[in-house]
Design an enzyme around this catalytic site. Structure first.
Site, PDB file in Angstrom:
ATOM      1  N   ARG A 243     -14.278 -30.282   7.124  1.00 22.85           N
ATOM      2  CA  ARG A 243     -14.355 -28.785   6.735  1.00 22.85           C
ATOM      3  C   ARG A 243     -15.510 -28.088   7.177  1.00 22.85           C
ATOM      4  O   ARG A 243     -15.147 -27.021   7.721  1.00 22.85           O
ATOM      5  CB  ARG A 243     -14.332 -28.861   5.150  1.00 22.85           C
ATOM      6  CG  ARG A 243     -14.369 -27.351   4.627  1.00 22.85           C
ATOM      7  CD  ARG A 243     -13.503 -26.289   5.270  1.00 22.85           C
ATOM      8  NE  ARG A 243     -12.001 -26.876   5.219  1.00 22.85           N
ATOM      9  CZ  ARG A 243     -11.133 -26.215   6.208  1.00 22.85           C
ATOM     10  NH1 ARG A 243     -11.345 -25.281   6.978  1.00 22.85           N
ATOM     11  NH2 ARG A 243      -9.841 -26.882   6.053  1.00 22.85           N
TER      12      ARG A 243
ATOM     13  N   LYS B 237     -25.257  -7.086  11.010  1.00 19.59           N
ATOM     14  CA  LYS B 237     -24.366  -7.253   9.933  1.00 19.59           C
ATOM     15  C   LYS B 237     -23.821  -8.603  10.247  1.00 19.59           C
ATOM     16  O   LYS B 237     -22.532  -8.776  10.410  1.00 19.59           O
ATOM     17  CB  LYS B 237     -23.584  -6.273  10.127  1.00 19.59           C
ATOM     18  CG  LYS B 237     -24.054  -4.974   9.772  1.00 19.59           C
ATOM     19  CD  LYS B 237     -22.861  -3.747   9.512  1.00 19.59           C
ATOM     20  CE  LYS B 237     -23.661  -2.508   9.501  1.00 19.59           C
ATOM     21  NZ  LYS B 237     -22.863  -1.142   9.503  1.00 19.59           N
TER      22      LYS B 237
ATOM     23  N   LYS C 237     -35.004   4.191  11.857  1.00 20.88           N
ATOM     24  CA  LYS C 237     -33.562   4.538  11.241  1.00 20.88           C
ATOM     25  C   LYS C 237     -33.862   6.001  10.415  1.00 20.88           C
ATOM     26  O   LYS C 237     -35.034   6.204  10.126  1.00 20.88           O
ATOM     27  CB  LYS C 237     -32.761   3.705  10.702  1.00 20.88           C
ATOM     28  CG  LYS C 237     -32.562   2.516  11.681  1.00 20.88           C
ATOM     29  CD  LYS C 237     -31.511   1.491  11.063  1.00 20.88           C
ATOM     30  CE  LYS C 237     -29.915   2.013  11.519  1.00 20.88           C
ATOM     31  NZ  LYS C 237     -29.257   0.961  11.221  1.00 20.88           N
TER      32      LYS C 237
ATOM     33  N   GLU D 136     -33.045   6.059  15.874  1.00 19.02           N
ATOM     34  CA  GLU D 136     -31.822   6.614  15.456  1.00 19.02           C
ATOM     35  C   GLU D 136     -31.888   8.051  15.131  1.00 19.02           C
ATOM     36  O   GLU D 136     -32.717   8.510  14.366  1.00 19.02           O
ATOM     37  CB  GLU D 136     -31.231   5.710  14.167  1.00 19.02           C
ATOM     38  CG  GLU D 136     -29.988   6.325  13.711  1.00 19.02           C
ATOM     39  CD  GLU D 136     -29.536   5.757  12.415  1.00 19.02           C
ATOM     40  OE1 GLU D 136     -28.906   4.857  12.227  1.00 19.02           O
ATOM     41  OE2 GLU D 136     -30.002   6.251  11.311  1.00 19.02           O
TER      42      GLU D 136
ATOM     43  N   ASP E 182     -25.866   8.278  16.002  1.00 18.91           N
ATOM     44  CA  ASP E 182     -25.448   7.644  15.112  1.00 18.91           C
ATOM     45  C   ASP E 182     -24.293   8.552  14.277  1.00 18.91           C
ATOM     46  O   ASP E 182     -24.584   9.596  13.885  1.00 18.91           O
ATOM     47  CB  ASP E 182     -26.406   7.202  13.763  1.00 18.91           C
ATOM     48  CG  ASP E 182     -25.764   6.397  12.754  1.00 18.91           C
ATOM     49  OD1 ASP E 182     -24.897   5.626  12.969  1.00 18.91           O
ATOM     50  OD2 ASP E 182     -25.814   6.907  11.403  1.00 18.91           O
TER      51      ASP E 182
END
Length: 303
Positions: free
Chosen positions: A116, A151, A183, A218, A239
């Site tokens: 598995r 992510k 950012k 950004e 962005d």
């Protein structure tokens, strides 16, 4: 149209896949086995003779791009160090439904205990490689490159980032320690919300950085581009810009920094985004929303 039709093979002499660090793979697998079999595999230990030997094949139930051969091998040899494992399809290579990808011969208890975990990881890695290959194919004829993002699944980033490379994509910064990426929230704190302070604040940051550290910022509005460029950044991320705004932004940058497009990127939009002239397109969907590819382990028990 499936990924195999789109990309007959992305594994070639032109693509150099990074090596998965064995110690990192081992650590991931040990954690996985602690989770899945903390006190051993009671089913296999109860049902199967200790001497039983099994030969099994990792078989594709659907087409895709393979990734994870070393991980499959390490999982099988962790439960049976004497197991013989053979990789039949190279990482980064297309396969068809029904094709055998790996083979293993070893103690049946070991094979079934590892089954598995080996499947979970190769299914996910191959899914990421397959989806990445579709994005890469869409960008043929442009100068843009597809990159992943942070992510990723906690604890599995090194595997998922490797899978992106197997699909012909590229990697963004690996962690928060690798590069400066300012950012919108960073900029809000840095400038106190005063856009007039943006250039000077970023220049102060630039002055603190070693020459080896990449500096990316950004922006979410066209009017931020010139103040950011004036600070001497290496990459500017546009962005959630519309395609029309991306064209304007690329023209404003005019080669003074790399231009990255981010936000609302999918297979139906990425071609038009690349046509705006951006250098990089980051795609969180490469890792955060893939469906595991259907791979199975077909097993035969020997006397």
């Amino acid at each position: 149209m499936n990924a195999v039709e789109l990309v007959p093979s992305v594994h070639s002499s032109e693509i150099v896949l990074p090596t998965l660090p064995p110690a990192v793979v081992e650590n991931i697998l040990r954690n996985a086995f602690v989770e899945d079999a903390p006190y051993g595999d009671i089913t296999s230990a109860t049902l199967l003779p200790a001497s039983a030997v099994a030969t099994a094949w990792l078989v594709a139930r659907e087409p895709g791009i393979f990734s994870g051969g070393d991980v499959f091998t390490a999982a099988m040899t962790m439960t049976d160090p004497a197991a013989r494992v053979e990789q039949l399809v190279a990482d980064g290579t297309a396969f068809s439904a029904g094709q055998r990808l790996m083979s293993v011969t070893g103690l049946a208890r070991g094979v079934l205990t590892a089954e598995r975990i080996a499947l979970n990881l190769t299914q996910r890695m191959s899914a990421i490689a397959t989806q990445t290959a579709e994005y890469v194919k869409t960008l043929e004829g442009t100068n843009a490159r597809v990159t992943d993002t942070r992510k990723t699944t906690p604890g599995l980033r090194v595997l998922e980032r490797y899978a992106v490379r197997c699909g012909g994509g590229h990697n963004h910064r690996f962690s928060l320690s690798d590069a400066v990426l300012a950012k919108d929230n960073h900029l809000a704190v840095l400038t106190g919300g005063d856009p007039a302070k943006l250039t000077a604040a970023l220049q102060s940051v630039r002055a603190q950085l070693p020459h080896t550290v990449h500096f990316e910022v950004e922006v979410d509005r066209i009017e931020q581009i010139e103040p950011v460029l004036a600070a001497g950044v290496d990459t500017i991320m546009l962005d959630n810009f519309s395609n029309e705004e991306l064209v304007v932004g690329v023209a404003m940058v005019n080669g003074r920094a790399l231009v990255e497009a981010s936000g609302n990127v999918n297979l139906s939009t990425i071609g038009a985004i690349a046509a705006t002239g951006v250098d990089i397109i980051s795609v969180g969907a490469l890792t955060h929303s893939v469906r595991a590819l259907d791979l199975g382990l077909d097993i035969a028990i020997e006397a």
